[in-house]
Scaffold this motif. Structure first.
Motif, PDB file in Angstrom:
ATOM      1  N   TYR A 168      17.504 -14.740 -45.726  1.00  0.00           N
ATOM      2  CA  TYR A 168      16.682 -14.685 -44.517  1.00  0.00           C
ATOM      3  C   TYR A 168      15.964 -13.347 -44.414  1.00  0.00           C
ATOM      4  O   TYR A 168      14.747 -13.275 -44.220  1.00  0.00           O
ATOM      5  CB  TYR A 168      17.563 -14.913 -43.285  1.00  0.00           C
ATOM      6  CG  TYR A 168      16.792 -14.929 -41.980  1.00  0.00           C
ATOM      7  CD1 TYR A 168      16.379 -16.130 -41.407  1.00  0.00           C
ATOM      8  CD2 TYR A 168      16.459 -13.748 -41.332  1.00  0.00           C
ATOM      9  CE1 TYR A 168      15.664 -16.153 -40.220  1.00  0.00           C
ATOM     10  CE2 TYR A 168      15.734 -13.750 -40.141  1.00  0.00           C
ATOM     11  CZ  TYR A 168      15.343 -14.953 -39.589  1.00  0.00           C
ATOM     12  OH  TYR A 168      14.624 -14.968 -38.425  1.00  0.00           O
ATOM     13  N   THR A 213      13.219 -12.647 -47.133  1.00  0.00           N
ATOM     14  CA  THR A 213      11.922 -13.284 -46.897  1.00  0.00           C
ATOM     15  C   THR A 213      11.260 -12.743 -45.633  1.00  0.00           C
ATOM     16  O   THR A 213      10.031 -12.618 -45.570  1.00  0.00           O
ATOM     17  CB  THR A 213      12.079 -14.805 -46.792  1.00  0.00           C
ATOM     18  OG1 THR A 213      13.056 -15.124 -45.788  1.00  0.00           O
ATOM     19  CG2 THR A 213      12.548 -15.379 -48.121  1.00  0.00           C
ATOM     20  N   TYR A 214      12.061 -12.383 -44.645  1.00  0.00           N
ATOM     21  CA  TYR A 214      11.515 -11.893 -43.375  1.00  0.00           C
ATOM     22  C   TYR A 214      10.800 -10.561 -43.544  1.00  0.00           C
ATOM     23  O   TYR A 214       9.723 -10.338 -42.981  1.00  0.00           O
ATOM     24  CB  TYR A 214      12.648 -11.758 -42.357  1.00  0.00           C
ATOM     25  CG  TYR A 214      12.189 -11.378 -40.971  1.00  0.00           C
ATOM     26  CD1 TYR A 214      11.667 -12.338 -40.106  1.00  0.00           C
ATOM     27  CD2 TYR A 214      12.277 -10.063 -40.521  1.00  0.00           C
ATOM     28  CE1 TYR A 214      11.241 -11.992 -38.834  1.00  0.00           C
ATOM     29  CE2 TYR A 214      11.847  -9.714 -39.256  1.00  0.00           C
ATOM     30  CZ  TYR A 214      11.333 -10.675 -38.410  1.00  0.00           C
ATOM     31  OH  TYR A 214      10.902 -10.330 -37.149  1.00  0.00           O
ATOM     32  N   TRP A 215      11.379  -9.663 -44.332  1.00  0.00           N
ATOM     33  CA  TRP A 215      10.825  -8.308 -44.465  1.00  0.00           C
ATOM     34  C   TRP A 215      10.154  -8.048 -45.809  1.00  0.00           C
ATOM     35  O   TRP A 215       9.775  -6.910 -46.105  1.00  0.00           O
ATOM     36  CB  TRP A 215      11.929  -7.278 -44.251  1.00  0.00           C
ATOM     37  CG  TRP A 215      12.146  -6.918 -42.807  1.00  0.00           C
ATOM     38  CD1 TRP A 215      11.209  -6.863 -41.825  1.00  0.00           C
ATOM     39  CD2 TRP A 215      13.391  -6.535 -42.188  1.00  0.00           C
ATOM     40  NE1 TRP A 215      11.781  -6.475 -40.629  1.00  0.00           N
ATOM     41  CE2 TRP A 215      13.109  -6.269 -40.828  1.00  0.00           C
ATOM     42  CE3 TRP A 215      14.690  -6.401 -42.656  1.00  0.00           C
ATOM     43  CZ2 TRP A 215      14.094  -5.874 -39.929  1.00  0.00           C
ATOM     44  CZ3 TRP A 215      15.670  -6.004 -41.769  1.00  0.00           C
ATOM     45  CH2 TRP A 215      15.386  -5.739 -40.418  1.00  0.00           C
TER      46      TRP A 215
END
Length: 272
Positions: free
Chosen positions: A195, A198-200
Protein backbone atom coordinates in the motif's frame (compact mmCIF):
# COMPACT_ATOMS: atom_id res chain seq x y z
CA UNK A 1 33.00 4.41 -9.49
CA UNK A 2 29.87 5.19 -7.48
CA UNK A 3 29.37 3.18 -4.30
CA UNK A 4 25.67 2.41 -4.42
CA UNK A 5 25.77 0.92 -0.91
CA UNK A 6 27.11 4.13 0.64
CA UNK A 7 24.87 5.52 3.42
CA UNK A 8 27.33 8.03 4.85
CA UNK A 9 25.49 10.96 6.45
CA UNK A 10 22.00 9.54 6.03
CA UNK A 11 19.62 9.87 8.95
CA UNK A 12 17.86 6.68 10.01
CA UNK A 13 15.19 6.05 12.62
CA UNK A 14 15.09 2.54 14.08
CA UNK A 15 12.14 1.70 16.31
CA UNK A 16 12.93 -0.85 18.98
CA UNK A 17 16.59 -0.20 18.21
CA UNK A 18 17.81 -1.44 21.60
CA UNK A 19 16.47 -4.98 21.23
CA UNK A 20 18.23 -7.95 19.70
CA UNK A 21 17.46 -7.25 16.04
CA UNK A 22 17.30 -3.50 16.52
CA UNK A 23 20.80 -3.43 18.01
CA UNK A 24 22.14 -5.24 14.95
CA UNK A 25 20.38 -2.87 12.55
CA UNK A 26 21.62 0.16 14.47
CA UNK A 27 25.21 -1.10 14.43
CA UNK A 28 25.09 -1.88 10.72
CA UNK A 29 23.83 1.57 9.84
CA UNK A 30 26.00 3.55 12.26
CA UNK A 31 29.20 1.63 11.44
CA UNK A 32 28.67 2.57 7.80
CA UNK A 33 28.30 6.27 8.47
CA UNK A 34 24.58 6.82 9.05
CA UNK A 35 23.24 8.85 11.94
CA UNK A 36 20.83 6.59 13.80
CA UNK A 37 17.96 7.77 15.99
CA UNK A 38 16.58 4.99 18.14
CA UNK A 39 12.96 5.38 19.23
CA UNK A 40 12.49 3.75 22.63
CA UNK A 41 10.22 4.15 25.62
CA UNK A 42 12.99 5.76 27.67
CA UNK A 43 16.06 7.73 26.69
CA UNK A 44 19.65 6.64 27.34
CA UNK A 45 22.70 8.64 28.36
CA UNK A 46 25.66 8.88 26.00
CA UNK A 47 27.55 6.59 28.39
CA UNK A 48 24.80 3.96 28.17
CA UNK A 49 24.75 4.26 24.39
CA UNK A 50 28.53 3.87 24.25
CA UNK A 51 28.31 0.76 26.38
CA UNK A 52 25.83 -0.89 24.01
CA UNK A 53 27.34 0.53 20.81
CA UNK A 54 31.10 0.86 21.44
CA UNK A 55 32.69 3.59 19.35
CA UNK A 56 29.38 4.65 17.82
CA UNK A 57 27.90 7.04 20.40
CA UNK A 58 28.55 10.08 18.20
CA UNK A 59 26.32 8.57 15.52
CA UNK A 60 23.64 7.02 17.73
CA UNK A 61 21.04 8.81 19.87
CA UNK A 62 17.99 7.54 21.73
CA UNK A 63 14.72 9.50 21.65
CA UNK A 64 11.77 8.81 23.89
CA UNK A 65 8.82 7.63 21.82
CA UNK A 66 6.13 4.95 21.94
CA UNK A 67 5.10 3.47 18.59
CA UNK A 68 1.51 3.32 19.85
CA UNK A 69 1.44 7.04 20.74
CA UNK A 70 1.28 9.34 17.72
CA UNK A 71 1.97 12.50 19.72
CA UNK A 72 5.20 11.06 21.10
CA UNK A 73 6.24 10.01 17.60
CA UNK A 74 5.63 13.52 16.27
CA UNK A 75 7.63 15.08 19.11
CA UNK A 76 10.53 12.68 18.67
CA UNK A 77 10.58 13.13 14.89
CA UNK A 78 10.55 16.90 15.31
CA UNK A 79 13.60 16.60 17.56
CA UNK A 80 15.46 14.28 15.18
CA UNK A 81 14.76 16.73 12.33
CA UNK A 82 16.03 19.64 14.42
CA UNK A 83 19.17 17.71 15.39
CA UNK A 84 20.10 16.00 12.11
CA UNK A 85 17.56 16.88 9.43
CA UNK A 86 14.62 15.06 7.82
CA UNK A 87 15.16 11.29 8.12
CA UNK A 88 16.16 9.31 5.04
CA UNK A 89 15.35 5.88 6.48
CA UNK A 90 12.73 4.38 8.79
CA UNK A 91 13.24 0.84 10.08
CA UNK A 92 9.90 -0.34 11.48
CA UNK A 93 11.42 -2.88 13.83
CA UNK A 94 9.54 -2.55 17.15
CA UNK A 95 7.41 -5.59 17.83
CA UNK A 96 6.28 -8.07 20.45
CA UNK A 97 5.30 -11.73 20.52
CA UNK A 98 3.85 -14.06 23.10
CA UNK A 99 6.55 -15.31 25.46
CA UNK A 100 7.02 -19.12 25.39
CA UNK A 101 7.52 -19.15 29.14
CA UNK A 102 5.21 -16.29 30.04
CA UNK A 103 1.54 -16.25 31.02
CA UNK A 104 0.09 -19.56 29.85
CA UNK A 105 -2.95 -17.73 28.46
CA UNK A 106 -0.67 -16.15 25.82
CA UNK A 107 -0.24 -19.61 24.29
CA UNK A 108 -3.69 -21.02 24.86
CA UNK A 109 -5.81 -22.75 22.18
CA UNK A 110 -7.38 -20.43 19.61
CA UNK A 111 -10.89 -21.17 20.87
CA UNK A 112 -10.11 -19.46 24.18
CA UNK A 113 -7.28 -17.10 23.19
CA UNK A 114 -7.76 -13.85 25.19
CA UNK A 115 -8.57 -10.71 23.21
CA UNK A 116 -6.25 -8.61 25.39
CA UNK A 117 -3.20 -10.42 24.00
CA UNK A 118 -4.48 -10.02 20.46
CA UNK A 119 -4.93 -6.30 21.07
CA UNK A 120 -1.45 -5.87 22.57
CA UNK A 121 0.33 -7.56 19.66
CA UNK A 122 -1.73 -5.99 16.87
CA UNK A 123 -1.47 -2.51 18.39
CA UNK A 124 2.31 -2.70 18.62
CA UNK A 125 3.26 -4.72 15.55
CA UNK A 126 0.73 -3.43 13.03
CA UNK A 127 -0.80 -0.19 14.28
CA UNK A 128 2.62 0.92 15.53
CA UNK A 129 4.10 0.46 12.05
CA UNK A 130 1.23 2.39 10.52
CA UNK A 131 1.67 5.33 12.91
CA UNK A 132 5.45 5.46 12.47
CA UNK A 133 5.07 5.33 8.70
CA UNK A 134 2.39 8.01 8.82
CA UNK A 135 4.44 10.41 10.94
CA UNK A 136 7.93 9.80 9.57
CA UNK A 137 7.02 8.73 6.05
CA UNK A 138 5.05 11.90 5.46
CA UNK A 139 8.18 13.96 6.30
CA UNK A 140 10.13 11.88 3.79
CA UNK A 141 7.45 12.39 1.15
CA UNK A 142 7.60 16.14 1.68
CA UNK A 143 11.38 15.95 1.17
CA UNK A 144 10.90 13.84 -1.96
CA UNK A 145 12.97 10.84 -0.83
CA UNK A 146 13.16 8.09 1.72
CA UNK A 147 13.16 4.38 2.44
CA UNK A 148 10.75 2.63 4.80
CA UNK A 149 11.87 -0.84 5.84
CA UNK A 150 9.30 -3.14 7.42
CA UNK A 151 10.65 -5.93 9.61
CA UNK A 152 8.60 -9.04 9.00
CA UNK A 153 8.70 -12.72 9.87
CA UNK A 154 8.35 -16.02 8.06
CA UNK A 155 5.15 -16.37 10.09
CA UNK A 156 3.80 -13.49 8.04
CA UNK A 157 4.02 -15.75 4.97
CA UNK A 158 3.12 -19.14 6.40
CA UNK A 159 1.17 -20.25 9.44
CA UNK A 160 3.15 -21.36 12.49
CA UNK A 161 3.59 -25.11 12.35
CA UNK A 162 2.02 -26.23 15.62
CA UNK A 163 3.89 -29.54 15.39
CA UNK A 164 7.05 -27.64 16.33
CA UNK A 165 5.55 -26.97 19.75
CA UNK A 166 4.00 -30.39 20.45
CA UNK A 167 6.82 -31.31 22.81
CA UNK A 168 5.66 -28.59 25.21
CA UNK A 169 2.33 -30.30 25.86
CA UNK A 170 4.04 -33.67 26.18
CA UNK A 171 6.55 -32.22 28.63
CA UNK A 172 4.33 -29.91 30.66
CA UNK A 173 1.00 -31.70 30.38
CA UNK A 174 -0.78 -28.52 29.26
CA UNK A 175 -1.86 -27.35 25.80
CA UNK A 176 0.65 -25.06 24.08
CA UNK A 177 -0.37 -23.27 20.87
CA UNK A 178 1.65 -20.67 18.99
CA UNK A 179 -0.81 -17.77 19.04
CA UNK A 180 -2.59 -16.25 16.05
CA UNK A 181 -1.78 -12.61 16.85
CA UNK A 182 1.90 -12.52 15.86
CA UNK A 183 1.26 -14.24 12.53
CA UNK A 184 -1.70 -11.99 11.77
CA UNK A 185 0.29 -8.85 12.59
CA UNK A 186 3.25 -9.82 10.43
CA UNK A 187 1.09 -10.89 7.49
CA UNK A 188 -0.60 -7.49 7.69
CA UNK A 189 2.78 -5.89 6.99
CA UNK A 190 2.83 -7.55 3.57
CA UNK A 191 -0.03 -5.47 2.27
CA UNK A 192 0.86 -2.38 4.31
CA UNK A 193 4.19 -2.49 2.47
CA UNK A 194 2.47 -2.72 -0.92
CA UNK A 195 0.00 0.00 0.00
CA UNK A 196 2.65 2.51 1.06
CA UNK A 197 4.92 1.55 -1.84
CA UNK A 198 2.25 2.48 -4.37
CA UNK A 199 0.90 5.42 -2.37
CA UNK A 200 4.22 7.26 -2.11
CA UNK A 201 6.06 5.90 -5.17
CA UNK A 202 5.88 9.15 -7.13
CA UNK A 203 7.05 11.13 -4.11
CA UNK A 204 10.30 9.21 -3.93
CA UNK A 205 9.55 7.15 -0.83
CA UNK A 206 10.23 3.43 -1.22
CA UNK A 207 8.70 0.83 1.10
CA UNK A 208 9.96 -2.73 1.32
CA UNK A 209 9.55 -5.67 3.68
CA UNK A 210 12.25 -7.97 4.97
CA UNK A 211 10.99 -11.39 6.07
CA UNK A 212 13.32 -13.02 8.57
CA UNK A 213 13.49 -16.63 9.66
CA UNK A 214 14.78 -18.08 12.89
CA UNK A 215 17.91 -16.51 14.36
CA UNK A 216 20.28 -18.18 16.79
CA UNK A 217 19.70 -16.81 20.29
CA UNK A 218 20.29 -19.68 22.68
CA UNK A 219 16.92 -19.03 24.30
CA UNK A 220 14.91 -21.84 22.69
CA UNK A 221 14.47 -25.39 23.94
CA UNK A 222 16.64 -28.02 22.24
CA UNK A 223 13.52 -29.97 21.27
CA UNK A 224 12.21 -26.94 19.37
CA UNK A 225 15.53 -26.25 17.64
CA UNK A 226 15.92 -29.88 16.54
CA UNK A 227 12.41 -29.95 15.07
CA UNK A 228 12.79 -26.52 13.51
CA UNK A 229 16.08 -27.30 11.75
CA UNK A 230 14.51 -30.35 10.10
CA UNK A 231 12.26 -27.88 8.27
CA UNK A 232 15.04 -25.49 7.18
CA UNK A 233 16.68 -26.54 3.89
CA UNK A 234 19.97 -24.92 4.92
CA UNK A 235 19.87 -26.90 8.16
CA UNK A 236 20.77 -24.04 10.49
CA UNK A 237 19.49 -20.90 12.14
CA UNK A 238 20.67 -17.48 11.00
CA UNK A 239 23.54 -15.73 12.72
CA UNK A 240 22.38 -12.31 13.92
CA UNK A 241 25.13 -10.63 11.85
CA UNK A 242 23.51 -11.95 8.67
CA UNK A 243 20.48 -9.70 9.13
CA UNK A 244 22.15 -6.28 9.17
CA UNK A 245 23.44 -6.01 5.58
CA UNK A 246 19.97 -6.33 4.03
CA UNK A 247 18.87 -3.27 5.98
CA UNK A 248 21.86 -1.31 4.68
CA UNK A 249 20.99 -2.45 1.16
CA UNK A 250 17.44 -1.12 1.48
CA UNK A 251 18.68 2.10 3.08
CA UNK A 252 21.09 2.73 0.20
CA UNK A 253 20.84 3.62 -3.47
CA UNK A 254 21.62 0.00 -4.33
CA UNK A 255 17.88 -0.61 -3.96
CA UNK A 256 16.78 2.64 -5.62
CA UNK A 257 14.42 0.88 -8.08
CA UNK A 258 12.95 -1.49 -5.51
CA UNK A 259 9.65 -0.80 -3.79
CA UNK A 260 6.77 -2.99 -2.65
CA UNK A 261 9.10 -6.01 -2.44
CA UNK A 262 9.38 -8.75 0.15
CA UNK A 263 12.96 -9.93 0.67
CA UNK A 264 13.03 -13.32 2.40
CA UNK A 265 15.97 -14.38 4.60
CA UNK A 266 14.83 -17.65 6.17
CA UNK A 267 17.28 -20.34 5.07
CA UNK A 268 14.61 -21.68 2.73
CA UNK A 269 11.98 -22.36 5.43
CA UNK A 270 9.12 -20.96 3.33
CA UNK A 271 10.38 -22.58 0.10
CA UNK A 272 9.12 -26.00 1.19
Amino acid sequence: MQDFFNIEGRVAIVTGGLGQLGTQFTKQLAENGAKVAIFARRTRTKEEIEEQFPGLSDNVRVYKADVKDKDSLIAATDQVTADWGVPHVLVNNAGIDSKPDGDADQNSPFEVYPKKYWDDVIETNLTGCMLCSQVIGSRMAEAGRGSIIMVGSMYGMVSPNQALYAYREERDGEPFVKAISYAASKSGLLNMTRYLATYWAKKGVRTNLVTFGGVKTGSFDKEFIDAFLQRVPMGRQAEIEEFGPIVQFLASDASSYMTGANLVLDGGFTAW
